[in-house]
Design an enzyme around this catalytic site. Structure first.
Site, PDB file in Angstrom:
ATOM      1  N   HIS A 276      -2.707   0.494  12.637  1.00 46.86           N
ATOM      2  CA  HIS A 276      -3.316   1.818  12.475  1.00 46.86           C
ATOM      3  C   HIS A 276      -4.470   2.079  13.435  1.00 46.86           C
ATOM      4  O   HIS A 276      -5.183   3.068  13.292  1.00 46.86           O
ATOM      5  CB  HIS A 276      -3.768   2.017  11.020  1.00 46.86           C
TER       6      HIS A 276
ATOM      7  N   GLY B 292       6.469  -1.980  10.356  1.00 49.08           N
ATOM      8  CA  GLY B 292       5.431  -2.425   9.420  1.00 49.08           C
ATOM      9  C   GLY B 292       6.017  -2.742   8.060  1.00 49.08           C
ATOM     10  O   GLY B 292       6.091  -1.901   7.165  1.00 49.08           O
TER      11      GLY B 292
ATOM     12  N   PHE C 176       0.838  -1.207   0.000  1.00 52.84           N
ATOM     13  CA  PHE C 176       0.000   0.000   0.000  1.00 52.84           C
ATOM     14  C   PHE C 176       0.867   1.249   0.000  1.00 52.84           C
ATOM     15  O   PHE C 176       0.862   2.020   0.954  1.00 52.84           O
ATOM     16  CB  PHE C 176      -0.912  -0.003   1.226  1.00 52.84           C
TER      17      PHE C 176
HETATM   18  N1  SAH Z   1       4.963  -0.537   5.041  1.00 53.49           N
HETATM   19  C1  SAH Z   1       4.229  -1.523   4.257  1.00 53.49           C
HETATM   20  C2  SAH Z   1       2.810  -1.760   4.744  1.00 53.49           C
HETATM   21  C3  SAH Z   1       2.701  -2.135   6.203  1.00 53.49           C
HETATM   22  S1  SAH Z   1       1.074  -2.734   6.598  1.00 53.49           S
HETATM   23  C4  SAH Z   1       4.179  -1.038   2.817  1.00 53.49           C
HETATM   24  O1  SAH Z   1       4.050   0.175   2.592  1.00 53.49           O
HETATM   25  O2  SAH Z   1       4.267  -1.865   1.914  1.00 53.49           O
HETATM   26  C5  SAH Z   1       1.183  -2.780   8.359  1.00 53.49           C
HETATM   27  C6  SAH Z   1       2.020  -3.916   8.906  1.00 53.49           C
HETATM   28  O3  SAH Z   1       2.188  -3.677  10.301  1.00 53.49           O
HETATM   29  C7  SAH Z   1       1.404  -5.326   8.776  1.00 53.49           C
HETATM   30  O4  SAH Z   1       2.242  -6.143   8.018  1.00 53.49           O
HETATM   31  C8  SAH Z   1       1.298  -5.818  10.226  1.00 53.49           C
HETATM   32  O5  SAH Z   1       1.645  -7.184  10.406  1.00 53.49           O
HETATM   33  C9  SAH Z   1       2.296  -4.925  10.960  1.00 53.49           C
HETATM   34  N2  SAH Z   1       2.010  -4.763  12.377  1.00 53.49           N
HETATM   35  C10 SAH Z   1       0.863  -4.335  12.949  1.00 53.49           C
HETATM   36  N3  SAH Z   1       0.985  -4.299  14.290  1.00 53.49           N
HETATM   37  C11 SAH Z   1       2.246  -4.722  14.582  1.00 53.49           C
HETATM   38  C12 SAH Z   1       2.969  -4.937  15.794  1.00 53.49           C
HETATM   39  N4  SAH Z   1       2.430  -4.678  16.977  1.00 53.49           N
HETATM   40  N5  SAH Z   1       4.230  -5.390  15.712  1.00 53.49           N
HETATM   41  C13 SAH Z   1       4.791  -5.654  14.513  1.00 53.49           C
HETATM   42  N6  SAH Z   1       4.165  -5.474  13.331  1.00 53.49           N
HETATM   43  C14 SAH Z   1       2.900  -5.025  13.356  1.00 53.49           C
HETATM   44 MG    MG Z   2       0.739   2.419   4.904  1.00 54.16          MG
END
Ligand code: SAH
Ligand code: MG
Length: 209
Positions: free
Chosen positions: A142, A44, A15
């Site tokens: 988020h 993330g 995304f």
């Molecule tokens: N940065 C990426 C999208 C990240 S989506 C891009 O732009 O392609 C958000 C990610 O955060 C997900 O993969 C989810 O597994 C991770 N996430 C959510 N909560 C988390 C936590 N507490 N610890 C580690 N990872 C987490």
């Molecule tokens: Mg994002």
């Protein structure tokens, strides 16, 4: 940015619109120049799309990226939610699994020597993290709680002169969920420790004073 890496990043699952990815690359380059020898930290990883932009900058500047994710997906990635991808479910376990896709992305990008994955829970990793970062890019959970926690845990890690980047910042609720705006962006700016450097789409680039 290297043209091949750019098209690879654009076709990777995730995304991150191309113009925001490029801004992320440029911010990482600036940060690595401002704070030489310090890592770029991403909260993330998902499938490594944004990681390729950060990794390309680290490769060009001679730095490293540490990208942190438990690879089980955020709330919004789970079945029945808006950002669910059925192909990313471990069907034996019945849970999200993005580590394999991430590994394929980084291998294809030739960035295995530059990008280091930490598979774990963001606040848990923050608990033992003690290295100042050239840049922290927050794009993890988020919801209200995960966004607040990521701000509290990771904003202090940014070195003076370094960069705090935040994704999915929507000041207008009509455009998307508010926690990255209310729980990360606003507190960072209101703390007086960061000034806004750039805004591209939902990406905000702040600089630590
Ligand atoms: N940065 C990426 C999208 C990240 S989506 C891009 O732009 O392609 C958000 C990610 O955060 C997900 O993969 C989810 O597994 C991770 N996430 C959510 N909560 C988390 C936590 N507490 N610890 C580690 N990872 C987490
Ligand atoms: Mg994002």
């Amino acid at each position: 940015m290297d043209r091949e890496l750019r098209s690879l990043a654009e076709s990777a699952r995730g995304f991150m619109p191309p113009e925001e990815g490029l801004a992320l690359y440029e911010a990482a380059l600036d940060a690595l120049e401002a704070v030489p020898g310090a890592p770029v930290v991403e909260i993330g990883t998902y499938c490594g799309k944004s990681t390729v932009y950060l990794g390309a900058a680290a490769k060009d500047a001679g730095g490293v990226v540490v990208t942190i994710d438990h690879h089980r997906g955020s709330e919004e990635n789970q079945a029945g939610w808006e950002h669910h991808d059925e192909d990313l479910v471990d069907t034996d376990l019945g849970v999200m699994e993005t580590l394999g896709e991430y590994r394929r992305t980084i291998h294809a990008a030739g960035l295995e020597g530059v990008v280091n994955a930490v598979v774990g829970d963001s606040p848990t990793v923050a608990g033992w993290w003690s290295t100042p970062a050239a840049m922290v890019f927050i794009d993890g959970g988020h919801g209200e709680e995960p966004a607040s926690t990521d701000y509290r845990c990771w904003a202090p890690v940014v070195a003076p002169g370094g960069v705090l980047a935040i994704h999915d910042v929507f000041p207008d609720p009509a455009d998307g969920g508010r926690p990255p705006y209310e729980r990360i962006y606003l507190p960072a700016v209101e703390s007086g420790a960061f000034t806004e450097h750039r805004a591209v789409g939902s990406l905000r680039i702040l600089r630590r004073l």
